[in-house]
Design an enzyme around this catalytic site. Sequence first.
Site: not given
Ligand code: CP
Ligand code: NVA
Length: 309
Positions: A109, A136, A139, A228, A296
């Site tokens: 990440r 992402h 997701q 989101d 997930r």
């Molecule tokens: N939706 C998601 O990726 O959640 P986190 O940021 O908590 O991993």
């Molecule tokens: N768009 C959000 C998604 C979190 C899972 C971010 O990048 O923070």
Amino acid sequence: MRKGEAVKKDFLAITDLTRAEIEAVYELAAELKQKVKKGEAHPLLAGKTLGMIFQKPSARTRVSFEVGMVQLGGHAVYLAPTDIQMGKRESTADIARVLSRYVDGLMARVFAHEDVLQLAAYASVPVVNGLSDLLHPCQVLSDLFTIGEHKGKMEGLTIAWVGDGNNVANSWLNMASRFALNLRLGVPEGYDPDPEILSSAKKAGLSEIEIVRDPREAVKDADVIYTDVWASMGQEAEAEKRRAVFRPYQVNSELVALAKPDVVVMHCLPAHRGDEITDEVMDGPHSIVFDQAENRLHVQKALLVKLMS
Ligand code: CP
Ligand code: NVA
């Protein structure tokens, strides 16, 4: 890659998988989900280790990957931002080379999407994008599976994205070149998704893709409403400005009432209740946000099995 080894496969974007590969992931995910519910062991990655690099916070991604590896008979190593300090204490390329000598797969990440590309270029093991500023994919891979569970189909549905044209929205556009969707993005001017991803999704010619400015137009007769956060991780300094811009894009009961009566409401979480989604909607009968979070685990396990075994 050492001599005699098969070519490794990464998952940095939805488009790294063919439609057939996505369907195979879903088939295995459904099987594994059943096994978890029945308490049946399924050590498909026995003895394997996943390295998990995090430059940003996480609840779902970290826990679902870590628990997933344990359920598959393997192990996961969590590497916090302060541990390896990728690109600071050591180059991303060297981290990729070193970790490849210890682990069987990497999940990362990151802020800059370029970092997952670099990791994948220098790692000899599969690399999974656990979120970047651009995409992402884990997701959205799991979200379409969740939609399939609730709607009994994955195609021909009107999916209304409401809010910021962010990393999750970009991954939905990528998904639209694998499954035939009617994707309506209700986003304010200046917050459109990535132009290249938008244009290649349109060029793929499989889905109906439309950007509209009025959130009410976006959700009209929709099967799925998806929202989101208004400020993603890394955009905290813009949060106040964004709150003003996005206020009309709040997913509340009034907005949901414009969609189909059986609309499902999705959010990748974490949610900022009272901003992009109200308590009433998030805790209401249309919300499937916690099913989303659960899946997930199942979908990523299937993905890992496909990439790492
Ligand atoms: N939706 C998601 O990726 O959640 P986190 O940021 O908590 O991993
Ligand atoms: N768009 C959000 C998604 C979190 C899972 C971010 O990048 O923070």
